[in-house]
Write a protein that holds these residues in place. Structure first.
Motif, mmCIF file in Angstrom:
data_model
loop_
_atom_site.group_PDB
_atom_site.id
_atom_site.type_symbol
_atom_site.label_atom_id
_atom_site.label_comp_id
_atom_site.label_asym_id
_atom_site.label_seq_id
_atom_site.Cartn_x
_atom_site.Cartn_y
_atom_site.Cartn_z
ATOM 1 N N VAL A 180 41.079 39.515 62.470
ATOM 2 C CA VAL A 180 41.250 38.221 61.809
ATOM 3 C C VAL A 180 41.374 38.449 60.309
ATOM 4 N N ARG A 181 42.407 37.836 59.723
ATOM 5 C CA ARG A 181 42.580 37.931 58.275
ATOM 6 C C ARG A 181 42.126 36.620 57.663
ATOM 7 N N PHE A 182 41.372 36.699 56.573
ATOM 8 C CA PHE A 182 40.956 35.500 55.867
ATOM 9 C C PHE A 182 41.685 35.433 54.535
ATOM 10 N N ILE A 183 42.287 34.283 54.255
ATOM 11 C CA ILE A 183 42.840 34.037 52.927
ATOM 12 C C ILE A 183 41.830 33.114 52.262
ATOM 13 N N VAL A 184 41.244 33.571 51.178
ATOM 14 C CA VAL A 184 40.094 32.871 50.611
ATOM 15 C C VAL A 184 40.421 32.320 49.230
ATOM 16 N N THR A 185 40.135 31.036 49.037
ATOM 17 C CA THR A 185 40.359 30.436 47.723
ATOM 18 C C THR A 185 39.285 29.369 47.471
ATOM 19 N N SER A 186 39.395 28.704 46.331
ATOM 20 C CA SER A 186 38.404 27.689 45.979
ATOM 21 C C SER A 186 39.109 26.524 45.307
ATOM 22 N N ASP A 188 37.284 24.470 43.074
ATOM 23 C CA ASP A 188 36.599 24.088 41.837
ATOM 24 C C ASP A 188 36.113 25.280 41.012
ATOM 25 N N VAL A 189 35.030 25.929 41.464
ATOM 26 C CA VAL A 189 34.501 27.078 40.716
ATOM 27 C C VAL A 189 34.552 28.310 41.620
ATOM 28 N N ILE A 190 34.075 29.444 41.104
ATOM 29 C CA ILE A 190 34.108 30.656 41.931
ATOM 30 C C ILE A 190 32.969 30.619 42.949
ATOM 31 N N HIS A 191 33.325 30.743 44.223
ATOM 32 C CA HIS A 191 32.350 30.897 45.295
ATOM 33 C C HIS A 191 32.546 32.302 45.868
ATOM 34 N N ASP A 192 31.750 32.646 46.869
ATOM 35 C CA ASP A 192 31.951 33.955 47.482
ATOM 36 C C ASP A 192 31.657 33.868 48.974
ATOM 37 N N PHE A 193 32.651 34.250 49.746
ATOM 38 C CA PHE A 193 32.609 34.130 51.206
ATOM 39 C C PHE A 193 32.003 35.413 51.788
ATOM 40 N N ILE A 202 33.819 38.407 49.745
ATOM 41 C CA ILE A 202 35.038 38.257 48.945
ATOM 42 C C ILE A 202 34.951 36.986 48.108
ATOM 43 N N ASP A 203 35.325 37.102 46.836
ATOM 44 C CA ASP A 203 35.263 35.951 45.938
ATOM 45 C C ASP A 203 36.304 34.902 46.307
ATOM 46 N N ALA A 204 35.896 33.633 46.221
ATOM 47 C CA ALA A 204 36.828 32.514 46.388
ATOM 48 C C ALA A 204 37.087 31.978 44.981
ATOM 49 N N VAL A 205 38.275 32.265 44.447
ATOM 50 C CA VAL A 205 38.573 31.958 43.059
ATOM 51 C C VAL A 205 39.617 30.840 42.995
ATOM 52 N N PRO A 206 39.357 29.781 42.195
ATOM 53 C CA PRO A 206 40.352 28.704 42.110
ATOM 54 C C PRO A 206 41.693 29.249 41.618
ATOM 55 N N GLY A 207 42.765 28.837 42.263
ATOM 56 C CA GLY A 207 44.096 29.263 41.826
ATOM 57 C C GLY A 207 44.497 30.652 42.282
ATOM 58 N N GLN A 225 26.229 33.129 53.687
ATOM 59 C CA GLN A 225 26.022 32.143 52.628
ATOM 60 C C GLN A 225 26.992 32.419 51.497
ATOM 61 N N CYS A 226 27.209 31.404 50.668
ATOM 62 C CA CYS A 226 27.971 31.632 49.451
ATOM 63 C C CYS A 226 27.192 32.638 48.617
ATOM 64 N N SER A 227 27.890 33.654 48.084
ATOM 65 C CA SER A 227 27.177 34.707 47.360
ATOM 66 C C SER A 227 27.599 34.804 45.911
#
Ligand SMILES: [Cu+2]
Length: 279
Positions: A180-186, A188-193, A202-207, A225-227
């Motif tokens: 499974v491939r995850f494409i991770v984004t955000s 609002d602010v930086i989250h982490d999956f 992996i960081d979830a970065v806006p844009g 959890q969000c890290s």
């Protein structure tokens, strides 16, 4: 002999006892929580390897220090040596640490490469972080859909027998033994999956669209959890993952499409889909 039997019994019991909660950390356990992917096993063995190396080095330095303290104390060694250089020993204490670091680097780079390079994926899921919840986007044969996974309250967690602050109303559902491939984004602010039992973070970065992957080898319920500290609700951003058989997953995908596709999309993750960032 009696001790051996007792020891075997205790090991057996703890293995059985541990099995029921194999997907999450247990009280009084040592080390990392049980692995559910090959990558997490690699992380575990690298961790153990480093633990052995650091233990040997620490013991060696401690013994050396104790020897020096005793052997060269004032009473035993009244006239200290004036020696300032010893070429051989200087070469040894430079080269040996370099060799140890090179040995560590080889395994470290192997692991980094295995984590970073996404193999051909059978399934792509869009993960979007929001203040404060996650949403997951799937492509089903019937079409795309996305839904939000909201954290449960303490009382709801307790009522459902879920670990505190880790339960969610809807779950990220994955088929077992599937890449499974995850494409991770955000949005609002930086989250982490992060799901510790799977070994990705992996960081979830806006844009931006970051990607990671997993292949879970055991069915079950897993928690993450969000890290990345993302605001006052950071502690309340659980990731609950259900890993099911491939047949069950197909059925779920079908049902979930009917349930969620008509709802308004909760996030900007569809922008990723529109930009062609999914397969
Ligand atoms: Cu967050």
């Amino acid at each position: 002999m009696r001790w051996l039997v007792l020891a075997a019994l205790v090991c057996g019991l703890s293995a059985v006892g541990g099995h029921a909660f194999a997907e999450q950390p247990q009280d009084w356990a040592l080390g990392l929580q049980p692995a559910a992917t090959h990558i997490r096993e690699m992380i575990g063995s690298f961790h153990h390897e480093l633990l052995i190396i650091i233990t040997v080095i620490t013991l060696f330095v401690t013994v050396l220090l104790l020897y020096v303290i005793v052997r060269f104390r004032k009473a035993a060694n009244p006239t200290p040596s004036k020696r300032t250089h010893n070429t051989l020993i200087e070469i040894v204490w430079t080269v040996v640490p370099v060799l140890i670091l090179m040995f560590i680097a080889i395994d470290s780079f192997k692991l980094l490469y295995a984590e970073d390079v996404v193999p051909d994926a059978d399934l792509t899921i869009r993960v979007t972080g929001h203040q404060w919840n996650w949403s997951y986007g799937y492509d089903s044969p019937k079409g795309k859909f996305e839904f939000t996974s909201l954290p449960l309250s303490d009382d709801e967690d307790k009522a459902k027998g879920l670990p505190r602050l880790l339960g969610t109303d809807t779950q990220l559902v994955l088929p077992v033994n599937t890449t499974v491939r995850f494409i991770v984004t955000s949005t609002d602010v930086i989250h982490d999956f992060t799901v510790p039992a799977f070994g990705f973070k992996i960081d979830a970065v806006p844009g931006r669209a970051n990607e990671t992957w997993t292949k879970v080898e055991k069915e079950g319920t897993y928690y993450g959890q969000c890290s990345e500290l993302c605001g006052s609700g950071h502690y309340f951003m659980p990731i609950m993952v259900k890993v099911v058989s491939k047949e069950e997953f197909k059925k779920w995908l079908d049902k979930a499409h009917d349930e969620y596709a008509a709802l308004p999309t909760p996030s900007g993750a569809t922008q990723l889909a529109d930009a062609g960032l999914t397969r």
